[in-house]
Design an enzyme around this catalytic site. Structure first.
Site, PDB file in Angstrom:
ATOM      1  N   LYS A  59       8.658   3.660  73.822  1.00  0.00           N
ATOM      2  CA  LYS A  59       8.837   4.931  73.107  1.00  0.00           C
ATOM      3  C   LYS A  59       8.134   6.054  73.873  1.00  0.00           C
ATOM      4  O   LYS A  59       8.666   7.162  74.001  1.00  0.00           O
ATOM      5  CB  LYS A  59       8.307   4.809  71.674  1.00  0.00           C
ATOM      6  CG  LYS A  59       9.235   3.989  70.798  1.00  0.00           C
ATOM      7  CD  LYS A  59       8.639   3.569  69.467  1.00  0.00           C
ATOM      8  CE  LYS A  59       9.617   2.636  68.747  1.00  0.00           C
ATOM      9  NZ  LYS A  59       9.068   2.012  67.540  1.00  0.00           N
ATOM     10  N   GLN A  99       3.989   2.252  63.964  1.00  0.00           N
ATOM     11  CA  GLN A  99       4.681   1.033  64.387  1.00  0.00           C
ATOM     12  C   GLN A  99       4.442  -0.091  63.375  1.00  0.00           C
ATOM     13  O   GLN A  99       3.315  -0.362  62.965  1.00  0.00           O
ATOM     14  CB  GLN A  99       4.175   0.619  65.785  1.00  0.00           C
ATOM     15  CG  GLN A  99       4.917  -0.535  66.416  1.00  0.00           C
ATOM     16  CD  GLN A  99       6.387  -0.253  66.700  1.00  0.00           C
ATOM     17  OE1 GLN A  99       6.773   0.864  67.003  1.00  0.00           O
ATOM     18  NE2 GLN A  99       7.221  -1.268  66.588  1.00  0.00           N
ATOM     19  N   ASP A 115      11.313   7.889  61.659  1.00  0.00           N
ATOM     20  CA  ASP A 115      11.875   6.545  61.483  1.00  0.00           C
ATOM     21  C   ASP A 115      12.886   6.533  60.330  1.00  0.00           C
ATOM     22  O   ASP A 115      13.643   5.570  60.187  1.00  0.00           O
ATOM     23  CB  ASP A 115      10.762   5.554  61.104  1.00  0.00           C
ATOM     24  CG  ASP A 115      10.230   4.773  62.289  1.00  0.00           C
ATOM     25  OD1 ASP A 115      11.023   4.421  63.175  1.00  0.00           O
ATOM     26  OD2 ASP A 115       9.014   4.502  62.297  1.00  0.00           O
TER      27      ASP A 115
END
Ligand code: GUN
Length: 283
Positions: free
Chosen positions: A52, A96, A119
């Site tokens: 990422k 995460q 997200d």
């Protein structure tokens, strides 16, 4: 003989579009920033976070990485999330997953500002996806949609079967296919006659988490087969939920693992971060 869908190539096209737009924003004095938070040292999560960060560099975003020790308390993590919510330089926040067991994913996600939740995991964003009125894409399912589009396959009226019902992939995937007027079936561990249902699919999305479980008798001749799985096989080699070698001749199109869905998830995350930056700057 099927066509192999090149997720790296499709993701490179998406990232290039984002890079060009990001450069234009920069000319207007707008910098795009993504904060990535990782707690503990799960090896797979570390790889995802590294990728990422690399993607941020490619498209011209500033990435802010927060690597916290596994013993981090809920209060400490929430303090960081609140600090990032208030930080104008940070347009998107990604925590995460999975988090260490003592931390509750839901509590953390619910505390990310929905407008920074790149997200699209916050209930507000999940709800918007459900009603088809959303600006943040669910990253992996949206990446799958791009891969299907890259084959030129029309979704409307097609039999679409999603194997897996997770909040991150299966459920939002079914919604996106439904928004495109597919006839959608969601299968899961309690589904009877999985082979029979799966082999009806013109478009099959496997998101089960079981190495090579989808063999050629689960797929229809000529189907588009998208493999979201990320597993290790008996030799420790990365593989998907689909037995690629077994299915590649029978499928019309098929994604490899690695190099299929994985790169797309990250490209879509970049897309969401750009959207967040534009919205936060009134564009
Ligand atoms: N863990 C596995 N996939 C994802 C993802 O898309 N986002 C986050 N935050 N964690 C993950």
């Amino acid at each position: 003989m099927s066509n192999i869908i090149d997720g790296k190539a499709v993701s490179a096209q998406v990232k290039e579009r984002i890079r060009v737009e990001t450069a234009k924003l920069k000319e207007q004095g707008i910098e795009v920033g993504l904060a990535v938070v990782i707690v503990g040292d799960d090896p797979a999560s570390k790889v995802y976070v590294r990728n990422k960060k690399k993607a941020c560099e490619e498209v011209g975003f500033t990435s802010y990485e927060y690597a916290l020790p596994a013993e981090t308390t809920e209060e400490e993590l929430l303090d960081l999330v609140k600090k990032l919510n208030a930080d104008k330089k940070v347009n998107g926040i990604l925590v995460q997953l999975p988090l260490p067991k003592h931390l509750d994913d839901k509590v953390i996600i619910n505390n990310i500002l929905p407008e920074k939740d790149v997200d699209a995991f916050h209930p507000v964003n999940v709800g918007k996806i459900m009603i088809g009125d959303y600006s943040f894409l669910p990253c992996t399912p949206a990446g799958v949609m791009e891969l299907i589009a890259s084959t030129g396959t029309e979704i409307q009226g097609k039999e679409c079967v999603v194997i897996g019902r997770s909040n991150i992939v299966g459920k939002p995937q079914a919604m996106l296919l439904l928004h495109k007027s597919g006839t959608v079936t969601i299968c899961h561990s309690k589904t009877k006659n999985l082979k029979e249902v799966a082999s009806r699919a013109d478009i099959l999305v496997a998101a089960v988490g079981k190495a090579k479980m989808i063999t050629k008798d689960f797929i229809k001749e000529g189907a588009v087969v998208i493999d979201v799985g990320m597993n290790r096989d008996e030799n420790g080699k990365l593989c998907g939920d689909v037995d690629f070698e077994d299915c590649k001749e029978k499928a019309g199109y098929i994604t490899p693992v690695p190099g299929g869905v994985g790169p797309m998830t990250i490209a879509m995350l970049m897309q969401n971060t750009l959207t967040a930056a534009k919205q936060q700057n009134g564009l």
